[in-house]
Design an enzyme around this catalytic site. Structure first.
Site, PDB file in Angstrom:
ATOM      1  CG  ASP A   1      -8.387  -2.937   0.364  1.00  0.00           C
ATOM      2  OD1 ASP A   1      -9.220  -2.634  -0.499  1.00  0.00           O
ATOM      3  OD2 ASP A   1      -7.164  -2.722   0.243  1.00  0.00           O
TER       4      ASP A   1
ATOM      5  N   GLY B   1      -3.146   4.098  -0.040  1.00  0.00           N
ATOM      6  CA  GLY B   1      -4.415   4.254  -0.756  1.00  0.00           C
ATOM      7  C   GLY B   1      -5.372   5.124   0.029  1.00  0.00           C
TER       8      GLY B   1
ATOM      9  CG  ASP C   1      -6.575  -5.164   3.977  1.00  0.00           C
ATOM     10  OD1 ASP C   1      -6.742  -4.148   4.672  1.00  0.00           O
ATOM     11  OD2 ASP C   1      -5.768  -5.209   3.035  1.00  0.00           O
TER      12      ASP C   1
ATOM     13  CG  ASP D   1      -0.975  -4.082   4.344  1.00  0.00           C
ATOM     14  OD1 ASP D   1      -1.636  -3.414   3.534  1.00  0.00           O
ATOM     15  OD2 ASP D   1      -0.206  -4.986   3.992  1.00  0.00           O
TER      16      ASP D   1
ATOM     17  CB  THR E   1      -7.407   0.383   3.961  1.00  0.00           C
ATOM     18  OG1 THR E   1      -7.649  -0.494   2.848  1.00  0.00           O
ATOM     19  CG2 THR E   1      -7.461  -0.441   5.229  1.00  0.00           C
TER      20      THR E   1
ATOM     21  NE  ARG F   1      -4.577  -3.704  -0.483  1.00  0.00           N
ATOM     22  CZ  ARG F   1      -3.627  -3.271   0.309  1.00  0.00           C
ATOM     23  NH1 ARG F   1      -2.485  -2.875  -0.196  1.00  0.00           N
ATOM     24  NH2 ARG F   1      -3.795  -3.224   1.600  1.00  0.00           N
TER      25      ARG F   1
ATOM     26  NE  ARG G   1       0.090   2.609  -2.668  1.00  0.00           N
ATOM     27  CZ  ARG G   1      -1.195   2.676  -3.061  1.00  0.00           C
ATOM     28  NH1 ARG G   1      -1.541   3.371  -4.109  1.00  0.00           N
ATOM     29  NH2 ARG G   1      -2.130   2.038  -2.382  1.00  0.00           N
TER      30      ARG G   1
HETATM   31  P1  ADP Z   1      -1.423   1.183   2.230  1.00  0.00           P
HETATM   32  O1  ADP Z   1      -1.026   1.870   3.488  1.00  0.00           O
HETATM   33  O2  ADP Z   1      -2.715   1.688   1.689  1.00  0.00           O
HETATM   34  O3  ADP Z   1      -1.344  -0.311   2.340  1.00  0.00           O
HETATM   35  P2  ADP Z   1       1.033   1.167   0.580  1.00  0.00           P
HETATM   36  O4  ADP Z   1       1.177  -0.310   0.651  1.00  0.00           O
HETATM   37  O5  ADP Z   1       1.190   1.815  -0.731  1.00  0.00           O
HETATM   38  O6  ADP Z   1      -0.380   1.649   1.112  1.00  0.00           O
HETATM   39  O7  ADP Z   1       2.084   1.802   1.606  1.00  0.00           O
HETATM   40  C1  ADP Z   1       2.188   3.201   1.745  1.00  0.00           C
HETATM   41  C2  ADP Z   1       3.631   3.613   1.903  1.00  0.00           C
HETATM   42  O8  ADP Z   1       4.160   3.032   3.110  1.00  0.00           O
HETATM   43  C3  ADP Z   1       4.566   3.137   0.817  1.00  0.00           C
HETATM   44  O9  ADP Z   1       4.562   3.976  -0.319  1.00  0.00           O
HETATM   45  C4  ADP Z   1       5.914   3.175   1.510  1.00  0.00           C
HETATM   46  O10 ADP Z   1       6.444   4.487   1.517  1.00  0.00           O
HETATM   47  C5  ADP Z   1       5.560   2.797   2.951  1.00  0.00           C
HETATM   48  N1  ADP Z   1       5.861   1.383   3.171  1.00  0.00           N
HETATM   49  C6  ADP Z   1       5.159   0.300   2.765  1.00  0.00           C
HETATM   50  N2  ADP Z   1       5.760  -0.856   3.120  1.00  0.00           N
HETATM   51  C7  ADP Z   1       6.898  -0.496   3.761  1.00  0.00           C
HETATM   52  C8  ADP Z   1       7.963  -1.224   4.381  1.00  0.00           C
HETATM   53  N3  ADP Z   1       7.989  -2.562   4.397  1.00  0.00           N
HETATM   54  N4  ADP Z   1       8.967  -0.514   4.951  1.00  0.00           N
HETATM   55  C9  ADP Z   1       8.961   0.830   4.938  1.00  0.00           C
HETATM   56  N5  ADP Z   1       7.989   1.571   4.381  1.00  0.00           N
HETATM   57  C10 ADP Z   1       6.955   0.933   3.797  1.00  0.00           C
END
Ligand code: ADP
Length: 335
Positions: A131, A14, A133, A106, A129, A175, A75
């Site tokens: 959030d 995000g 969080d 995260d 982020t 979130r 993503r």
């Molecule tokens: P944010 O970083 O804002 O929390 P996302 O949760 O969408 O955003 O995570 C961003 C990207 O990080 C995902 O699209 C994915 O490619 C990667 N990612 C998230 N979780 C995992 C995981 N458990 N293992 C590997 N890559 C991950």
């Protein structure tokens, strides 16, 4: 000075206002210290596709004031697979990149941690982020701007709420975290703030509002976090309507909170964290996030940032109840 590192920077997940200020700080600190800097576009998806270019200090000129991210973010479902991460690692090697700085939340940190476990790559996270969080930093980049944006909307809604004697239920982002709701609720003078960190039962809320209504309060604002657990804005609206004959409107602020120029606070925080992240890489730190805790830079293992829960000072919630109260609390006389 020895030969510098080959450092790639990316924004992921995000987007958040202030990511540009962080990218600028990373690129300029890196170059200043003799490293070779690369911009990786569109997060992990761009890494997989090799959408990478070497950047100079002018690449980040005039971006400190802009929302969004010049590197764009994405993503990537492909990065969730080992094959995807292997492709990403191979792309980095093609450019000779030995370390990466990931600005994200995260999810992005989980991805970075996974990559570091599987392949010989050094990596540092920067908390970006709205959030707020993440454990390991008092504030994340973008939170302050998001709060100010939500606050502007609440101020405007308050004008119409009082003109029409309405109750507004305003849902803000965050979130599973209630920080945006807590800060915008206090700053906007909300009568009630509903956050997952301190769940309130609907009957209790309804009876409080009924008391306010009977005491003559005809306009009111409730701020609710999107991750609130009592059932969301629509269910709360229905529960109140069953008891009080009040004109109730629901407003979901949504993605407006992600946009806009970063606040001064976010620009300064992003600059500092970007700067510190490069120093961490140069000190051979890895698998850690750089945050600011009590005004000092702190490195926290990436895993802790999502497995540990940041303490919220719930005095703020108690304080808001006092500030919004209609009745005087009875004097407690001790003899
Ligand atoms: P944010 O970083 O804002 O929390 P996302 O949760 O969408 O955003 O995570 C961003 C990207 O990080 C995902 O699209 C994915 O490619 C990667 N990612 C998230 N979780 C995992 C995981 N458990 N293992 C590997 N890559 C991950």
């Amino acid at each position: 000075m020895g030969q510098g590192k080959y450092i790639g920077v990316l924004s992921s997940g995000g987007d958040a206002p202030g990511m540009n200020a962080a990218i600028r700080a990373v690129v300029r600190t890196g170059i200043y210290h003799g490293n070779t800097m690369f911009g990786i576009k569109r997060g992990y998806q761009g890494m997989i596709e090799g959408d990478i270019e070497q950047v100079n200090r002018y690449f980040v000129s005039n971006i400190i004031k802009d929302g969004g991210t010049v590197l764009q973010t994405a993503r990537s479902s492909e990065f969730l697979t080992k094959e995807g991460r292997e492709k990403a690692f191979k792309s980095l090697k093609r450019f000779g990149i030995d370390s990466i700085i990931v600005i994200g939340g995260d999810g992005s940190f989980r991805g970075l941690h996974q990559l570091i476990q599987e392949f010989p790559i050094q990596g540092i996270g920067v908390p970006g982020t709205i959030d707020n969080d993440l454990y390991g930093t008092d504030f994340t980049i973008g939170f302050d701007t998001a709060v100010n944006t939500a606050l502007e909307a609440i101020d405007k809604i308050r004008d119409t709420a009082s003109s029409h004697s309405r109750l507004f239920i305003i849902e803000v982002m965050g979130r599973t975290s209630g920080y945006i709701a807590l800060y915008t609720g206090i700053g906007g003078g909300a009568e009630d703030i509903l956050i997952p960190e301190s769940p309130m039962q609907i009957p209790q809320l309804v009876s409080e509002l009924e008391a306010q209504y009977k005491a003559g309060k005809k306009s009111s604002i409730i701020v609710i976090a999107e991750g609130e657990t009592t059932g969301g804005a629509a269910e709360i609206k229905a529960a109140i309507e069953r008891v009080i004959n009040w004109d109730i409107k629901v407003s979901v602020l949504g993605h407006v909170q992600r946009g806009g120029d970063p606040s001064a606070f976010d620009r300064v925080l992003a600059s500092r964290l970007g700067y510190e992240s490069v120093l961490a890489v140069m000190n051979n730190e890895t698998d850690k996030m750089v945050g600011m805790v009590n005004k000092s830079p702190v490195l926290t293992p990436l895993q802790d940032t999502w497995t540990k829960k940041k303490d919220m000072d719930l005095t703020y919630l108690k304080m808001n109840e006092v500030l919004a109260a209609q009745q005087v609390k009875a004097l407690e006389v001790t003899v």
